[in-house]
Motif scaffolding. Sequence first.
Motif, PDB file in Angstrom:
ATOM      1  N   TYR A  65     144.224  36.787  34.439  1.00 18.82           N
ATOM      2  CA  TYR A  65     144.898  35.531  34.129  1.00 18.82           C
ATOM      3  C   TYR A  65     145.486  35.617  32.723  1.00 18.82           C
ATOM      4  O   TYR A  65     144.953  36.307  31.857  1.00 18.82           O
ATOM      5  CB  TYR A  65     143.907  34.363  34.225  1.00 18.82           C
ATOM      6  N   SER A  71     154.804  24.238  37.206  1.00 17.07           N
ATOM      7  CA  SER A  71     153.469  24.443  37.800  1.00 17.07           C
ATOM      8  C   SER A  71     152.439  24.918  36.769  1.00 17.07           C
ATOM      9  O   SER A  71     151.338  25.336  37.129  1.00 17.07           O
ATOM     10  CB  SER A  71     153.555  25.440  38.959  1.00 17.07           C
ATOM     11  N   HIS A 110     150.495  23.405  34.815  1.00 13.51           N
ATOM     12  CA  HIS A 110     149.216  22.677  34.830  1.00 13.51           C
ATOM     13  C   HIS A 110     148.207  23.285  35.815  1.00 13.51           C
ATOM     14  O   HIS A 110     147.029  22.964  35.763  1.00 13.51           O
ATOM     15  CB  HIS A 110     149.452  21.197  35.164  1.00 13.51           C
ATOM     16  N   LYS A 111     148.658  24.201  36.689  1.00 15.58           N
ATOM     17  CA  LYS A 111     147.762  24.870  37.644  1.00 15.58           C
ATOM     18  C   LYS A 111     147.192  26.180  37.076  1.00 15.58           C
ATOM     19  O   LYS A 111     146.339  26.800  37.696  1.00 15.58           O
ATOM     20  CB  LYS A 111     148.502  25.171  38.949  1.00 15.58           C
ATOM     21  N   TRP A 112     147.702  26.608  35.932  1.00 12.40           N
ATOM     22  CA  TRP A 112     147.244  27.863  35.341  1.00 12.40           C
ATOM     23  C   TRP A 112     145.821  27.702  34.802  1.00 12.40           C
ATOM     24  O   TRP A 112     145.433  26.636  34.327  1.00 12.40           O
ATOM     25  CB  TRP A 112     148.141  28.277  34.178  1.00 12.40           C
ATOM     26  N   LYS A 113     145.079  28.800  34.848  1.00 13.61           N
ATOM     27  CA  LYS A 113     143.721  28.795  34.292  1.00 13.61           C
ATOM     28  C   LYS A 113     143.797  28.557  32.778  1.00 13.61           C
ATOM     29  O   LYS A 113     144.544  29.229  32.069  1.00 13.61           O
ATOM     30  CB  LYS A 113     143.037  30.131  34.584  1.00 13.61           C
ATOM     31  N   TYR A 150     145.163  26.248  31.013  1.00 16.02           N
ATOM     32  CA  TYR A 150     146.502  25.943  30.483  1.00 16.02           C
ATOM     33  C   TYR A 150     146.434  25.091  29.214  1.00 16.02           C
ATOM     34  O   TYR A 150     147.280  25.214  28.327  1.00 16.02           O
ATOM     35  CB  TYR A 150     147.375  25.270  31.552  1.00 16.02           C
ATOM     36  N   SER A 189     158.574  18.273  34.641  1.00 20.80           N
ATOM     37  CA  SER A 189     157.339  18.867  34.146  1.00 20.80           C
ATOM     38  C   SER A 189     156.754  17.940  33.098  1.00 20.80           C
ATOM     39  O   SER A 189     157.477  17.381  32.273  1.00 20.80           O
ATOM     40  CB  SER A 189     157.612  20.235  33.522  1.00 20.80           C
TER      41      SER A 189
END
Length: 193
Positions: A83, A111, A113-116, A118, A141
């Motif tokens: 990640y 997208s 906000h979906k990242w590990k 973030y 966004s």
Amino acid sequence: MKIGLYFGTFNPIHIGHLIIANHMVEFSDLEEVWFVITPHSPFKKKSSLLGDNHRYQLVQIATEDYRRLKPSTIEFRLPQPNYTINTLVHLEEKYPQHQFNLIMGEDNLASFHKWKNYEVILEEYDIYVYPRIYNGEKPKSQFDNHPKVHQVDAPIMEISSTFIRKAIADKKNIEPLLPNKVWEYIEHMNFYK
């Protein structure tokens, strides 16, 4: 040094990638762009990827004439799937003299906000965003007006590695979409056929 990290599988790298990266070093405050070659994205099937070292070789030969663009194999040595936050922490430890920043397309920002982790990324790192073309309305966004997010008025690229791989498989001449040496390497190695 202020470095922009341009993550991707670069399967293969093409002129669109180079145009965006070069625009970032010429028209923003980034001093270098490192192409971080991703061995395996949590969002992509690994089976469609060329081997890591072949993709590194393609990025290496694509950037050799640009002193401010560099290939990076940093993720090759990290546990997979990896990640972005892990890569950033690793780079900070290995190169404490540099300030690292992310480069991403508007589609990834939507997208983000979906990242590990973030929130940690946004707290610690600046993000440089290049525009994309959308069918219909541009997705909103929550980060569009964030002080750490910098919209860069870069050229819009509609070239994709997926398109290039399919075109090569279909025996189309797409040589103008690739740096000459990248095209020669792909032809010589008989990739994507």
